[in-house]
Design an enzyme around this catalytic site. Structure first.
Site, PDB file in Angstrom:
ATOM      1  N   ASP A  36      71.391  30.852 101.196  1.00  0.00           N
ATOM      2  CA  ASP A  36      71.327  29.808 102.223  1.00  0.00           C
ATOM      3  C   ASP A  36      72.642  29.852 102.974  1.00  0.00           C
ATOM      4  O   ASP A  36      73.679  30.202 102.405  1.00  0.00           O
ATOM      5  CB  ASP A  36      71.128  28.433 101.597  1.00  0.00           C
ATOM      6  CG  ASP A  36      69.708  28.204 101.106  1.00  0.00           C
ATOM      7  OD1 ASP A  36      68.795  28.905 101.575  1.00  0.00           O
ATOM      8  OD2 ASP A  36      69.511  27.322 100.263  1.00  0.00           O
ATOM      9  N   ASP A  90      63.545  28.738 105.323  1.00  0.00           N
ATOM     10  CA  ASP A  90      63.350  27.288 105.090  1.00  0.00           C
ATOM     11  C   ASP A  90      62.968  26.586 106.389  1.00  0.00           C
ATOM     12  O   ASP A  90      62.038  25.769 106.414  1.00  0.00           O
ATOM     13  CB  ASP A  90      64.642  26.654 104.539  1.00  0.00           C
ATOM     14  CG  ASP A  90      65.058  27.197 103.186  1.00  0.00           C
ATOM     15  OD1 ASP A  90      64.198  27.720 102.451  1.00  0.00           O
ATOM     16  OD2 ASP A  90      66.242  27.087 102.865  1.00  0.00           O
TER      17      ASP A  90
END
Length: 125
Positions: free
Chosen positions: A102, A120
């Protein structure tokens, strides 16, 4: 989206040290390299096999919806494509590395949205 997700993650992993924060728009938007073993936005850490199973089930559901002709119209197909790309992106990382990189951090000071990636964002959209 799958290709954009894979390319952005590969760039971050190759160029930003784990835990390093690089300002993009001051404190508001940063590239912040983290590794996520949970769901989108860092939820439910350590779910490994569960998230792989959910990813595979999602792919099966998308295939079923497509094959049975339940997707009608360009917008529905585009949105389903975003979910497909995001699911494949994070599933690929889980299968290859056991975690998902991330890197997008948005917020002010210590008040920040959980760090996320392109996959995401695709699933959420």
């Amino acid at each position: 989206m799958y290709l954009v997700d894979r390319l952005t993650k590969a760039w971050v992993v190759a160029n930003i040290d784990l835990g390093q924060q690089v300002p993009v728009a001051g404190d508001l938007v940063q590239i912040w390299h983290t590794e996520n073993q949970g769901a989108a936005f860092g939820l439910l850490q350590g779910g490994g096999i569960f998230f792989i199973a959910v990813g595979v089930a999602t792919l099966v559901a998308i295939a079923w919806v497509h094959v049975t002709g339940r997707v009608r119209g360009g917008l529905a197909a585009a949105l389903l494509g975003l979910v497909l790309g995001g699911t494949l992106g994070n599933l690929t990382d889980r299968l290859l590395d056991g975690s998902v990189p991330d890197f997008v951090s948005v917020g002010i000071g210590s008040l920040r949205w959980p760090t996320f990636n392109v996959a995401d964002a695709s699933v959420v959209i």
